[in-house]
Write an enzyme that holds these catalytic residues in place. Sequence first.
Site, PDB file in Angstrom:
ATOM      1  N   GLU A  97     -19.203 -20.236   6.998  1.00  7.27           N
ATOM      2  CA  GLU A  97     -17.939 -19.512   6.777  1.00  7.27           C
ATOM      3  C   GLU A  97     -16.740 -20.398   7.111  1.00  7.27           C
ATOM      4  O   GLU A  97     -15.690 -20.290   6.480  1.00  7.27           O
ATOM      5  CB  GLU A  97     -17.951 -18.202   7.585  1.00  7.27           C
ATOM      6  N   GLU A 167     -28.989 -22.546   8.136  1.00  6.80           N
ATOM      7  CA  GLU A 167     -28.572 -21.238   7.629  1.00  6.80           C
ATOM      8  C   GLU A 167     -28.315 -21.334   6.125  1.00  6.80           C
ATOM      9  O   GLU A 167     -27.236 -21.759   5.699  1.00  6.80           O
ATOM     10  CB  GLU A 167     -27.273 -20.792   8.315  1.00  6.80           C
TER      11      GLU A 167
HETATM   12  P1  13P Z   1     -26.639 -12.592   9.428  1.00  8.06           P
HETATM   13  O1  13P Z   1     -27.690 -12.569  10.520  1.00  8.06           O
HETATM   14  O2  13P Z   1     -25.705 -11.425   9.479  1.00  8.06           O
HETATM   15  O3  13P Z   1     -27.265 -12.827   8.092  1.00  8.06           O
HETATM   16  O4  13P Z   1     -25.701 -13.871   9.728  1.00  8.06           O
HETATM   17  C1  13P Z   1     -26.283 -15.098   9.979  1.00  8.06           C
HETATM   18  C2  13P Z   1     -25.235 -16.019  10.481  1.00  8.06           C
HETATM   19  O5  13P Z   1     -24.337 -16.402   9.748  1.00  8.06           O
HETATM   20  C3  13P Z   1     -25.302 -16.439  11.882  1.00  8.06           C
HETATM   21  O6  13P Z   1     -24.445 -17.492  12.133  1.00  8.06           O
END
Ligand code: 13P
Length: 249
Positions: A97, A167
């Site tokens: 993000e 991720e």
């Molecule tokens: P979620 O577990 O909501 O998919 O998010 C993962 C994340 O971005 C953790 O940094």
Amino acid sequence: MPRSKFVAGNWKMHGSLSANLSLLTAVRTGVAGFRAQVAVCVPYPYLAQAQSALAGSNVAWGAQDVSEHVQGAYTGEVSGQMLNDFGCRYVIIGHSERRSCYGDTDAVVAAKYAAALKAGLTPILCVGETLTEREANITAQVVTRQLDAVIAGSGVDTLARAVVAYEPVWAIGTGKTATPAQAQEVHALIRARVAAGSPDVAAGLQILYGGSVKPGNAKELFGQPDIDGGLIGGASLVADDFIGICAAG
Ligand code: 13P
């Protein structure tokens, strides 16, 4: 020696003083005596609250970003030393993000990683491909490029004082988890890349998986040979879910 499991919550931009208090208290109590290491990465304004609610427990805390600068005229930024003032052990670096919404390029991520280490914090370095990149079969190149930027900037040996989180962007907040085999494949690749520079560092490196981890899928994911725990978004905001995931570690 086998690597210990590590489960870190990433609250992202969620929380309030009153909601946090019950969440932090429940997590503190709920994971007491667990085998896995546990941490929560909270928004900056709540670091003092996390510090007072978690001090003396087996839950560490940290932040979700840090400035690449030590101090100065950088309006809105927060330095590593400031995070130290609030007892942070961890800081998330290069979350997708940040990369996609705030211009954290590989070079910025490398600089923030270096700044975190310099302040004595443990960076949780995030890497991962988008859906388009996966479909174009360039997952390995993308993840390698993201990792190499940090290795080139700080040296492979610094990964002995860091954690890596894989991720896949398409799995974040989508409910679409990577299969254990898909995740394991990339984790093994990350470890191999680090091993090319230092087998010892690679052997000790905790590599977390992040992306729609839930109590129901954590055990199988964490059971993979190169998955050493998880970085948890949405489920870290629900005490029972987060505790359930930590129990799988
Ligand atoms: P979620 O577990 O909501 O998919 O998010 C993962 C994340 O971005 C953790 O940094």
